[in-house]
Design a protein around this motif. Sequence first.
Motif, short mmCIF file in Angstrom:
data_model
loop_
_atom_site.label_atom_id
_atom_site.label_comp_id
_atom_site.label_asym_id
_atom_site.label_seq_id
_atom_site.Cartn_x
_atom_site.Cartn_y
_atom_site.Cartn_z
N ASP A 189 -0.93 -3.63 2.62
CA ASP A 189 -0.20 -2.66 3.69
C ASP A 189 0.75 -3.89 4.32
O ASP A 189 0.32 -4.84 4.84
CB ASP A 189 -1.55 -2.45 4.69
N ALA A 190 1.59 -3.16 5.27
CA ALA A 190 2.82 -4.03 6.04
C ALA A 190 2.06 -4.59 7.19
O ALA A 190 2.52 -5.52 7.60
CB ALA A 190 3.78 -3.21 6.19
N ALA A 191 0.96 -3.91 7.47
CA ALA A 191 0.31 -4.07 8.85
C ALA A 191 -0.25 -5.58 8.66
O ALA A 191 -0.27 -6.52 9.53
CB ALA A 191 -0.49 -3.33 9.26
N SER A 239 5.16 -11.93 6.80
CA SER A 239 6.60 -11.92 6.91
C SER A 239 7.15 -10.35 6.37
O SER A 239 6.47 -9.94 5.62
CB SER A 239 6.99 -12.72 5.68
N PRO A 240 7.90 -9.69 7.17
CA PRO A 240 8.27 -8.41 6.78
C PRO A 240 9.08 -8.38 5.49
O PRO A 240 9.29 -7.35 4.78
CB PRO A 240 9.19 -7.94 7.92
N ASP A 241 9.83 -9.50 5.11
CA ASP A 241 10.54 -9.58 3.77
C ASP A 241 9.74 -10.05 2.86
O ASP A 241 10.36 -10.64 1.87
CB ASP A 241 11.83 -10.19 3.92
N ALA A 281 7.70 -2.56 6.18
CA ALA A 281 7.40 -2.47 7.58
C ALA A 281 7.64 -1.00 7.82
O ALA A 281 8.39 -0.19 7.74
CB ALA A 281 8.18 -3.11 8.31
N GLY A 282 6.37 -0.34 8.72
CA GLY A 282 6.29 1.01 9.09
C GLY A 282 5.86 1.93 8.15
O GLY A 282 5.65 3.05 8.51
N GLU A 283 5.31 1.38 7.09
CA GLU A 283 4.95 2.23 6.01
C GLU A 283 3.58 1.59 5.55
O GLU A 283 3.31 0.79 5.50
CB GLU A 283 5.89 2.34 4.66
N SER A 284 2.56 2.80 5.32
CA SER A 284 1.30 2.17 5.04
C SER A 284 0.93 2.11 3.72
O SER A 284 1.86 2.61 2.79
CB SER A 284 0.04 3.08 5.74
N ALA A 285 -0.19 1.25 3.20
CA ALA A 285 -0.25 1.11 1.92
C ALA A 285 -0.89 2.60 1.28
O ALA A 285 -0.36 2.75 0.27
CB ALA A 285 -1.59 0.11 1.66
N ASP A 286 -1.63 3.32 2.13
CA ASP A 286 -1.90 4.50 1.85
C ASP A 286 -0.82 5.54 1.13
O ASP A 286 -0.82 6.13 0.02
CB ASP A 286 -2.80 5.44 2.88
#
Length: 192
Positions: free
Chosen positions: A76-78, A82-84, A100-105
């Motif tokens: 998950d991005a959370a 690092s966002p990259d 970023a802003g997208e869930s692993a789900d």
Amino acid sequence: MSGCVAPRPQGGAQMPRQPHELLVVDGYNVIHESPRYTVLMDETDPGDPFERSRERLVADVATYAQGRYEATIVFDAAGNVSPDRPNLSRAGVRIIFSQAGESADTVIERLVTSARLVPRAVTVVTSDNTIRATVGGVPVTRVSSDVLVTDVKQLSHEMERERVERTHQHLTLEDRLDPATRARLDRMLGRS
């Protein structure tokens, strides 16, 4: 069954090889479900407190998937420092970090939907009830995180036992002979 040859289609063309079943693992869900991984988390690390936990999970999934699954772990991005963070493969396991802003789900649902369109069998490992409800149905198998961890522990114990047995085996020619040949050798050498 040596000597058996699979039938070929007319014209000598090879039959298409079926892809391995897809294994999709909800990475942080599995990490947080087991002391096997949480003990490796280092909250005092100024860099990435999850790095060692992720490395162990990747190694465990690679062992678990070997020869049976095409494995993908989604993080998950959370949980990203690092966002990259790049998506990559390690030990034959595809690693995906959601944007970023997208869930692993969302990523897991997209992978399962793509596999269904092929159609291709999929096993999803998570204890997240929302994902389990969303991705259920044919040809999807849902496995809880603790089942994966239990299976991995069992595999680790079996592999360690086999390693120990191999290191204790004598590697002389006599020790590698089958019993009948060994008996003949003993008779020839006058040891029987």
